[in-house]
Design a protein around this motif. Structure first.
Motif, short mmCIF file in Angstrom:
data_model
loop_
_atom_site.label_atom_id
_atom_site.label_comp_id
_atom_site.label_asym_id
_atom_site.label_seq_id
_atom_site.Cartn_x
_atom_site.Cartn_y
_atom_site.Cartn_z
N TYR A 111 0.85 -1.19 0.00
CA TYR A 111 0.00 0.00 0.00
C TYR A 111 0.89 1.24 0.00
CZ TYR A 111 -3.23 -3.63 1.34
OH TYR A 111 -3.96 -4.78 1.37
N TYR A 112 0.96 1.89 -1.13
CA TYR A 112 1.87 3.02 -1.33
C TYR A 112 1.18 4.37 -1.15
CZ TYR A 112 -0.46 3.00 -5.85
OH TYR A 112 -1.40 3.01 -6.83
N TYR A 113 -0.06 4.38 -0.69
CA TYR A 113 -0.83 5.62 -0.62
C TYR A 113 -0.28 6.59 0.43
CZ TYR A 113 -3.79 2.15 -2.82
OH TYR A 113 -4.24 1.15 -3.62
N TYR A 114 0.24 6.06 1.51
CA TYR A 114 0.76 6.91 2.59
C TYR A 114 1.92 7.77 2.10
CZ TYR A 114 1.93 8.17 7.43
OH TYR A 114 2.17 8.85 8.59
N PRO A 115 2.96 7.19 1.47
CA PRO A 115 4.04 8.04 0.97
C PRO A 115 3.58 9.01 -0.11
CG PRO A 115 4.59 5.71 0.64
CD PRO A 115 3.28 5.77 1.32
N VAL A 116 2.65 8.58 -0.95
CA VAL A 116 2.14 9.48 -2.00
C VAL A 116 1.38 10.65 -1.36
CG1 VAL A 116 0.53 9.66 -3.95
CG2 VAL A 116 2.12 7.73 -3.81
N ALA A 117 0.62 10.37 -0.32
CA ALA A 117 -0.10 11.44 0.38
C ALA A 117 0.87 12.46 0.97
CB ALA A 117 -0.99 10.85 1.47
N ILE A 118 1.98 11.97 1.53
CA ILE A 118 2.98 12.89 2.09
C ILE A 118 3.60 13.74 0.98
CG2 ILE A 118 5.23 13.02 3.25
CD1 ILE A 118 4.34 10.53 4.86
N LEU A 119 3.87 13.13 -0.16
CA LEU A 119 4.42 13.88 -1.30
C LEU A 119 3.45 14.97 -1.75
CD1 LEU A 119 5.98 11.10 -3.55
CD2 LEU A 119 7.16 12.81 -2.19
N ILE A 120 2.19 14.62 -1.87
CA ILE A 120 1.18 15.58 -2.31
C ILE A 120 1.04 16.71 -1.30
CG2 ILE A 120 -1.29 15.89 -2.76
CD1 ILE A 120 -1.23 13.02 -3.98
N LEU A 121 0.94 16.36 -0.02
CA LEU A 121 0.81 17.39 1.02
C LEU A 121 2.00 18.34 1.04
CD1 LEU A 121 -0.65 15.52 4.13
CD2 LEU A 121 -1.69 17.41 2.88
N THR A 122 3.19 17.78 0.99
CA THR A 122 4.39 18.62 1.03
C THR A 122 4.45 19.54 -0.18
OG1 THR A 122 5.55 16.84 2.19
CG2 THR A 122 6.90 18.61 1.29
N THR A 123 4.15 19.01 -1.34
CA THR A 123 4.18 19.82 -2.56
C THR A 123 3.16 20.95 -2.48
OG1 THR A 123 4.89 17.89 -3.84
CG2 THR A 123 3.98 19.75 -5.08
N ILE A 124 1.96 20.64 -2.02
CA ILE A 124 0.92 21.68 -1.87
C ILE A 124 1.37 22.72 -0.86
CG2 ILE A 124 -1.42 22.11 -1.00
CD1 ILE A 124 -2.21 19.41 -2.28
N GLY A 125 1.92 22.26 0.27
CA GLY A 125 2.37 23.19 1.30
C GLY A 125 3.45 24.14 0.80
N VAL A 126 4.39 23.62 0.04
CA VAL A 126 5.46 24.47 -0.50
C VAL A 126 4.92 25.43 -1.54
CG1 VAL A 126 7.54 24.42 -1.94
CG2 VAL A 126 7.38 22.92 0.05
N LEU A 127 4.07 24.94 -2.42
CA LEU A 127 3.55 25.80 -3.49
C LEU A 127 2.59 26.87 -2.97
CD1 LEU A 127 3.01 23.19 -6.34
CD2 LEU A 127 4.91 24.80 -6.05
N LEU A 128 1.89 26.59 -1.89
CA LEU A 128 0.97 27.58 -1.32
C LEU A 128 1.69 28.65 -0.51
CD1 LEU A 128 -2.12 25.54 -0.03
CD2 LEU A 128 -1.98 27.05 -2.01
N TYR A 129 2.89 28.34 -0.06
CA TYR A 129 3.59 29.31 0.79
C TYR A 129 3.93 30.55 -0.03
CZ TYR A 129 6.32 31.06 4.64
OH TYR A 129 6.76 31.82 5.68
N PRO A 130 3.51 31.72 0.46
CA PRO A 130 3.73 32.94 -0.34
C PRO A 130 5.21 33.30 -0.45
CG PRO A 130 2.79 33.48 1.80
CD PRO A 130 2.83 31.98 1.71
N LYS A 131 5.57 33.71 -1.63
CA LYS A 131 6.96 34.13 -1.86
C LYS A 131 7.16 35.50 -1.22
CE LYS A 131 10.27 34.80 -5.62
NZ LYS A 131 11.38 34.22 -4.96
N LYS A 132 8.27 35.64 -0.55
CA LYS A 132 8.60 36.92 0.07
C LYS A 132 9.17 37.83 -1.01
CE LYS A 132 11.20 39.02 3.77
NZ LYS A 132 12.19 38.84 4.81
N TRP A 133 8.52 38.95 -1.20
CA TRP A 133 8.95 39.89 -2.21
C TRP A 133 9.89 40.91 -1.60
CZ3 TRP A 133 7.90 38.82 -7.10
CH2 TRP A 133 6.86 37.95 -7.36
N THR A 134 10.99 41.15 -2.26
CA THR A 134 11.92 42.19 -1.81
C THR A 134 12.19 43.14 -2.96
OG1 THR A 134 13.82 40.81 -2.41
CG2 THR A 134 13.05 40.67 -0.13
#
Length: 138
Positions: A111-134
């Motif tokens: 059952y490979y769903y657990y690692p895939v879920a972690i990959l999806i969550l991490t990717t979403i978390g990183v992509l949603l994090y707002p870029k700091k503009w300078t």
């Protein structure tokens, strides 16, 4: 979005850590492992092979624990302080650790769903994090 992203990243790091801890409690081959091996008859060789496989699984679990802790630490000390490199490092850790883990589990019919879920969550978390503009002064 920042708060939601941090919650997602903390969750994915915690899930990685929990998955690694869970691996420490597996002491014999699971049914999916036996199915992959073709339900071999019990023998001295089989018992020793099972022991070796459990040692390897526990080693992988230890690596996942360290990856989960690293993700949590990087999220707290790096991403939360808007260090751009930290979020890409967290994403790299997740994709390397759970990418290999998920692929191996899939290949073995597990059952490979657990690692895939972690990959999806991490990717979403990183992509949603707002870029700091300078603004750079030239």
């Amino acid at each position: 979005m920042r708060k939601i992203s941090l919650i997602i990243l903390y969750t994915s790091g915690a899930l990685m850590l929990i998955g690694g801890i869970g691996d420490q409690f597996i002491n014999q081959l699971l049914d999916v492992h036996l199915k992959f091996l073709g339900y071999p008859p019990s023998s001295d060789f089989f018992v020793k092979t099972q022991d070796l496989m459990m040692l390897m699984l526990h080693s992988v679990g230890g690596g996942l624990i360290s990856c989960g802790v690293s993700m949590l630490v990087l999220t707290y000390f790096g991403i939360q302080r808007d260090l751009e490199w930290a979020k890409w490092t967290v994403l790299g850790i997740a994709w390397i650790a759970q990418g290999f883990n998920g692929y191996s589990m899939y290949s073995a019919g597990s059952y490979y769903y657990y690692p895939v879920a972690i990959l999806i969550l991490t990717t979403i978390g990183v992509l949603l994090y707002p870029k700091k503009w300078t603004i750079k002064n030239h």
